[in-house]
Design an enzyme around this catalytic site. Structure first.
Site, PDB file in Angstrom:
ATOM      1  CG  ASP A 124       3.063   5.762  -1.294  1.00 62.06           C
ATOM      2  OD1 ASP A 124       4.253   5.536  -1.595  1.00 62.06           O
ATOM      3  OD2 ASP A 124       2.190   4.889  -1.286  1.00 62.06           O
ATOM      4  CG  ASP A 333       9.608   4.368  -2.912  1.00 61.53           C
ATOM      5  OD1 ASP A 333       8.617   5.063  -3.173  1.00 61.53           O
ATOM      6  OD2 ASP A 333       9.704   3.690  -1.875  1.00 61.53           O
TER       7      ASP A 333
END
Ligand SMILES: *[C@@H]1O[C@H](CO)[C@@H](O)[C@H](O)[C@H]1NC(C)=O
Ligand SMILES: *[C@@H]1O[C@H](CO)[C@@H](O)[C@H](O)[C@H]1NC(C)=O
Ligand SMILES: *[C@@H]1O[C@H](CO)[C@@H](O)[C@H](O)[C@H]1NC(C)=O
Length: 458
Positions: A124, A333
């Site tokens: 993540d 991301d």
């Protein structure tokens, strides 16, 4: 500095965890290391579904993008409202616990403890903490292998609640044994509770000996109702905050990591994650753009100035949420698939593409994509105009056709951009746009280096 009932451990956490590894890395031939980044749908994934189609996979990934975006936006909003109440220094790091654990794209293998045991962690880049499910667990998500057993590791240590790292976790408290206990409330309303700990973390470096990092801080979760979808045993935070893997290893890896994501389809090739000198992105095509700091700390923020399509440059706005005038306006991301831009930008791009392309427009049956074309005729995909992303500092990324238009159904290609307005108007650069680029993060110099690459061969 906070007082500490266990000064040696507090000191270890701050100083020893990375520095102790320097001699070992220096002795390796490259001074860096690499390992596989496994896509959830790839044959190497424990949740790989051989019956799924390329179309169903891309639609599911597109759908997950919205829950991911909602989580990231929730984080931005939460930190802003809490900063007005002047939280303790570092407390903003905790926003990362807002992850919707079910919405993830990549995971990695790592070992923990002595003797080392292997785990799968969800990667993540939007959060910081590393955590695994630990014995004993009163309530944990189902996982394929056994939980981590702290008793069975000779190098395991629980962190003192007086250690400097404990207050970084906003919802932390002292147990009767004076260890640092945390409790995270997640975006999907799930919660994980556990003890902040240290142990040796290790990676099977591709083409080299395994590398190990003693005294790495992680969360030992003893209660959880988070959904890990049977694929992960926990989460590995790659954000910019102090508890993330990259920050904890920063002195050993020169504060650098990179990844190179292979094409979404077919998923037979494996993407790579690189650290230290292996993360150097070079070549005549490499371009560099500044990374901006912002709140929350975990995010990697760039400034996307323009999207160029069929000769027209469409300018993007500043983001009040991320930094304001002249600062970063886009979160980069790896945990979401689509790229989200504000509604006005999206509609300008869509209008330009539609006026430039003579192919027949079709409606996306799944309702996820905003603009789709029938590409049944041979060579018709070649008619779709390229998008070029222009970042601050003059860095451009000319996206290959497959990064921009996905095969969402038979003979149908759809634009892989969506509106961010539903999720707070924060621009998000997703992993589909990043595929087949080698992307290097330098946290010391605060810059991002991007170079086109065949990631299946890198
Ligand atoms: C998880 O547990 C927390 C704390 O008990 C509870 O508030 C929450 O509703 C639970 N969430 C889910 C998704 O079950
Ligand atoms: C589409 O854009 C390209 C590049 O600017 C241009 O050469 C071409 O003529 C345009 N086609 C149409 C139909 O507008
Ligand atoms: C987005 O912009 C389009 C065109 O400007 C408009 O029709 C639409 O209503 C807008 N949607 C939202 C959610 O703002």
């Amino acid at each position: 500095m906070a007082s500490s009932a266990n000064p040696s451990l507090a000191l270890s956490l701050l100083v020893v965890s990375a520095a102790a590894l320097l001699p070992m890395l220096a002795s390796s031939t490259t001074g860096g290391f690499s390992f596989d980044l496994i896509h959830r749908d790839s044959p190497k994934s424990p949740i790989h579904d051989p019956d799924s189609t390329q179309f169903s996979l891309i639609r599911a990934a597109a759908g997950r993008s919205f829950s991911r975006a909602a989580y990231l936006f929730h984080g931005v909003r939460k930190v802003q409202s809490s900063s007005s109440a002047s939280p303790p220094d570092g407390a903003a790091d905790n926003f990362f616990s807002e992850i919707k654990a079910a919405g993830f794209e990549y995971f990695m293998k790592f070992t923990l403890g002595t003797p080392p045991r292997e785990f799968h962690g969800i990667v993540d880049t939007g959060s910081d903490l590393i955590w695994v499910q630990c014995e004993p667990c009163a309530h944990c998500s189902h996982q394929n292998g056994p939980l981590f057993d702290p008793q069975a590791s000779t190098t395991y240590k629980a962190v003192s609640c007086h250690a400097d790292y404990c207050p970084v976790l906003q919802q932390s408290s002292c147990t009767t044994a004076s260890t640092c206990q945390y409790s995270y409330g997640y975006f999907d309303e799930s919660t994980v509770d556990g003890v902040l700990s240290t142990d040796t973390i290790g990676f099977d470096s591709a083409g080299s000996h395994p590398v190990q990092f003693p005294m790495t801080g992680f969360g030992c979760t003893h209660w959880s109702n988070a959904t890990l979808e049977d694929a992960g045993d926990g989460i590995v935070g790659f954000g910019r905050g102090s508890l993330s893997l990259v920050r904890q290893l920063s002195s050993a890896i020169g504060s650098r990591f990179s990844y190179c994501l292979t094409s979404f389809a077919p998923k037979s090739a494996t993407s790579r994650l690189n650290f230290g000198s292996s993360a150097a992105v070079s070549g005549s095509n490499a371009v560099t753009t500044p990374l901006f700091s912002g709140k929350p700390d975990a995010f990697y923020i760039v400034r996307l100035e323009e999207i160029v399509v069929a000769g027209q440059a469409i300018a993007l706005k500043d983001s009040e949420k991320l930094g304001g005038a002249g600062k970063g306006n886009t979160i980069i991301d790896s945990g979401m698939t689509l790229t989200l831009v504000d509604n006005a930008t999206l509609h300008a791009v869509v209008t330009k593409i539609a006026s430039n392309v003579s192919l027949r427009q079709v409606k996306d049956p799944s309702g996820v994509f905003i603009l789709c074309f029938n590409v049944a005729r041979a060579g018709s995909s070649d008619l779709l105009p390229e998008l070029t992303f222009r970042f601050s500092g003059g860095a451009s990324m000319a996206l290959p056709m497959e990064n921009t238009y996905v095969l969402a159904a038979k003979r149908t290609r759809c634009l892989a951009l969506a509106s961010s307005d539903l999720v707070g108007g924060v621009n998000l650069l997703g992993n589909l746009a990043q595929q087949n680029f080698h992307i290097g993060y330098d946290l010391a110099a605060m810059k991002l280096t991007i170079a086109p690459a065949d990631c299946a061969k890198l």
